[in-house]
Write a protein that holds these residues in place. Structure first.
Motif, PDB file in Angstrom:
ATOM      1  N   VAL A  50      -9.499   0.767 -16.732  1.00  0.00           N
ATOM      2  CA  VAL A  50     -10.390   2.061 -16.735  1.00  0.00           C
ATOM      3  C   VAL A  50      -9.291   3.192 -16.186  1.00  0.00           C
ATOM      4  N   LYS A  51      -8.175   2.953 -15.634  1.00  0.00           N
ATOM      5  CA  LYS A  51      -7.310   3.903 -15.280  1.00  0.00           C
ATOM      6  C   LYS A  51      -6.004   3.219 -15.204  1.00  0.00           C
ATOM      7  N   ILE A  52      -5.076   4.207 -15.542  1.00  0.00           N
ATOM      8  CA  ILE A  52      -3.494   3.733 -15.693  1.00  0.00           C
ATOM      9  C   ILE A  52      -2.711   4.660 -14.688  1.00  0.00           C
ATOM     10  N   MET A  53      -1.954   3.845 -13.587  1.00  0.00           N
ATOM     11  CA  MET A  53      -1.229   4.918 -12.863  1.00  0.00           C
ATOM     12  C   MET A  53       0.168   4.587 -13.094  1.00  0.00           C
ATOM     13  N   LEU A  58      10.131   6.950  -9.312  1.00  0.00           N
ATOM     14  CA  LEU A  58       9.802   6.893  -7.753  1.00  0.00           C
ATOM     15  C   LEU A  58      10.228   5.657  -6.924  1.00  0.00           C
ATOM     16  N   GLY A  59      10.731   5.878  -5.808  1.00  0.00           N
ATOM     17  CA  GLY A  59      11.160   4.912  -4.899  1.00  0.00           C
ATOM     18  C   GLY A  59       9.882   4.227  -4.352  1.00  0.00           C
ATOM     19  N   GLN A  60      10.290   3.272  -3.555  1.00  0.00           N
ATOM     20  CA  GLN A  60       9.040   2.262  -3.054  1.00  0.00           C
ATOM     21  C   GLN A  60       8.229   2.811  -1.942  1.00  0.00           C
ATOM     22  N   ALA A  61       8.662   3.973  -1.146  1.00  0.00           N
ATOM     23  CA  ALA A  61       7.683   4.519  -0.491  1.00  0.00           C
ATOM     24  C   ALA A  61       6.621   5.120  -1.519  1.00  0.00           C
ATOM     25  N   ASP A  62       6.957   5.842  -2.312  1.00  0.00           N
ATOM     26  CA  ASP A  62       5.712   6.180  -3.494  1.00  0.00           C
ATOM     27  C   ASP A  62       5.019   5.094  -3.957  1.00  0.00           C
ATOM     28  N   VAL A  63       5.727   3.944  -4.382  1.00  0.00           N
ATOM     29  CA  VAL A  63       4.929   2.949  -4.844  1.00  0.00           C
ATOM     30  C   VAL A  63       3.990   2.392  -3.656  1.00  0.00           C
ATOM     31  N   ASN A  64       4.377   2.343  -2.547  1.00  0.00           N
ATOM     32  CA  ASN A  64       3.320   2.173  -1.370  1.00  0.00           C
ATOM     33  C   ASN A  64       2.235   2.926  -1.276  1.00  0.00           C
ATOM     34  N   ARG A  65       2.380   4.237  -1.495  1.00  0.00           N
ATOM     35  CA  ARG A  65       1.428   5.159  -1.370  1.00  0.00           C
ATOM     36  C   ARG A  65       0.327   5.091  -2.535  1.00  0.00           C
ATOM     37  N   HIS A  66       0.942   4.947  -3.626  1.00  0.00           N
ATOM     38  CA  HIS A  66       0.172   4.552  -4.978  1.00  0.00           C
ATOM     39  C   HIS A  66      -0.761   3.348  -4.807  1.00  0.00           C
ATOM     40  N   PHE A  67      -0.244   2.310  -4.209  1.00  0.00           N
ATOM     41  CA  PHE A  67      -0.700   0.989  -3.918  1.00  0.00           C
ATOM     42  C   PHE A  67      -2.086   1.312  -2.926  1.00  0.00           C
ATOM     43  N   GLU A  68      -1.839   2.105  -1.841  1.00  0.00           N
ATOM     44  CA  GLU A  68      -2.830   2.174  -1.040  1.00  0.00           C
ATOM     45  C   GLU A  68      -4.236   3.218  -1.570  1.00  0.00           C
ATOM     46  N   VAL A  69      -3.749   4.087  -2.797  1.00  0.00           N
ATOM     47  CA  VAL A  69      -4.589   4.671  -3.461  1.00  0.00           C
ATOM     48  C   VAL A  69      -5.597   3.818  -4.152  1.00  0.00           C
ATOM     49  N   MET A  87       4.182  -9.243  -9.705  1.00  0.00           N
ATOM     50  CA  MET A  87       4.022  -8.671  -8.285  1.00  0.00           C
ATOM     51  C   MET A  87       5.254  -7.986  -7.964  1.00  0.00           C
ATOM     52  N   LEU A  88       6.475  -8.218  -8.368  1.00  0.00           N
ATOM     53  CA  LEU A  88       7.798  -7.620  -7.942  1.00  0.00           C
ATOM     54  C   LEU A  88       7.830  -6.135  -8.489  1.00  0.00           C
ATOM     55  N   ALA A  89       6.665  -5.764  -9.370  1.00  0.00           N
ATOM     56  CA  ALA A  89       6.552  -4.369  -9.647  1.00  0.00           C
ATOM     57  C   ALA A  89       6.034  -3.363  -8.810  1.00  0.00           C
ATOM     58  N   VAL A  90       5.553  -4.010  -7.584  1.00  0.00           N
ATOM     59  CA  VAL A  90       4.982  -3.307  -6.398  1.00  0.00           C
ATOM     60  C   VAL A  90       5.557  -3.810  -5.132  1.00  0.00           C
ATOM     61  N   SER A  91       6.050  -4.684  -5.016  1.00  0.00           N
ATOM     62  CA  SER A  91       6.509  -5.365  -3.755  1.00  0.00           C
ATOM     63  C   SER A  91       7.986  -5.318  -3.813  1.00  0.00           C
ATOM     64  N   THR A  92       8.511  -5.360  -2.389  1.00  0.00           N
ATOM     65  CA  THR A  92       9.999  -5.371  -2.180  1.00  0.00           C
ATOM     66  C   THR A  92      10.458  -7.127  -2.002  1.00  0.00           C
ATOM     67  N   GLY A  93       9.356  -8.082  -2.079  1.00  0.00           N
ATOM     68  CA  GLY A  93       9.675  -9.382  -1.918  1.00  0.00           C
ATOM     69  C   GLY A  93       8.579 -10.192  -1.771  1.00  0.00           C
ATOM     70  N   VAL A  94       8.685 -11.513  -1.532  1.00  0.00           N
ATOM     71  CA  VAL A  94       7.282 -12.188  -1.484  1.00  0.00           C
ATOM     72  C   VAL A  94       6.720 -12.090  -0.084  1.00  0.00           C
ATOM     73  N   PRO A  95       7.034 -11.651   1.196  1.00  0.00           N
ATOM     74  CA  PRO A  95       6.302 -11.359   2.206  1.00  0.00           C
ATOM     75  C   PRO A  95       5.322 -10.130   1.925  1.00  0.00           C
ATOM     76  N   ASP A  96       5.974  -9.315   1.153  1.00  0.00           N
ATOM     77  CA  ASP A  96       5.325  -8.056   1.071  1.00  0.00           C
ATOM     78  C   ASP A  96       4.201  -8.221  -0.078  1.00  0.00           C
ATOM     79  N   ALA A  97       4.549  -8.984  -1.009  1.00  0.00           N
ATOM     80  CA  ALA A  97       3.610  -9.444  -2.332  1.00  0.00           C
ATOM     81  C   ALA A  97       2.502 -10.089  -1.520  1.00  0.00           C
ATOM     82  N   TYR A  98       2.675 -10.960  -0.646  1.00  0.00           N
ATOM     83  CA  TYR A  98       1.546 -11.368  -0.067  1.00  0.00           C
ATOM     84  C   TYR A  98       0.684 -10.631   0.735  1.00  0.00           C
ATOM     85  N   TYR A  99       1.002  -9.420   1.569  1.00  0.00           N
ATOM     86  CA  TYR A  99       0.546  -8.494   2.291  1.00  0.00           C
ATOM     87  C   TYR A  99      -0.306  -7.675   1.363  1.00  0.00           C
ATOM     88  N   LYS A 100       0.285  -7.341   0.126  1.00  0.00           N
ATOM     89  CA  LYS A 100      -0.536  -6.668  -0.704  1.00  0.00           C
ATOM     90  C   LYS A 100      -1.535  -7.239  -1.355  1.00  0.00           C
TER      91      LYS A 100
END
Length: 126
Positions: A50-53, A58-69, A87-100
């Motif tokens: 229904v939406k494409i972002m 952009l860098g990882q900080a912007d990706v994290n902000r997009h993810f929060e949205v 998952m590596l499209a939005v995360s920096t590694g396995v721990p970050d992927a599980y967090y997200k």
């Protein structure tokens, strides 16, 4: 002769997140290929985008902000989940992927990737 029942799976509404690495000049071509890849999977698995972002370059900080949205969209009920290529499209590694994935599940949503399928964390809350 036995009749097989067709499994009717409920349609899941998702926001698609396109994330590629590289230079500015080839980002749009790579995102177009990635969108086609995600749409083919979505059509085969009863997922409605229904939406494409876009990440663009952009860098990882912007990706994290997009993810929060996107998580907030799930929390408010605008979409039921997030779909991406992997998952590596939005995360920096396995721990970050599980967090997200945990954040999306805590918002009562689905985290779907083309490469890994529906991701979940089956943790019972008291």
């Amino acid at each position: 002769m036995s009749k097989k029942k067709k499994l009717i799976k409920e349609k899941i509404t998702c926001v698609a997140y396109l994330s590629t690495d590289g230079d500015l000049y080839s980002a749009s071509n790579r995102e177009a290929k990635q969108l086609r890849y995600i749409k083919e999977y979505a059509n085969a698995h009863n997922i409605e985008i229904v939406k494409i972002m876009h990440r663009d370059i952009l860098g990882q900080a912007d990706v994290n902000r997009h993810f929060e949205v996107m998580v907030e969209m799930v929390r408010r009920g605008k979409v039921q989940g997030i779909i991406l290529s992997n998952m590596l499209a939005v995360s920096t590694g396995v721990p970050d992927a599980y967090y997200k994935v945990g954040k999306v599940r805590a918002a009562s949503g689905y985290m779907v990737t083309v490469d890994e399928g529906i991701l979940g964390m089956v943790i019972k809350e008291n």
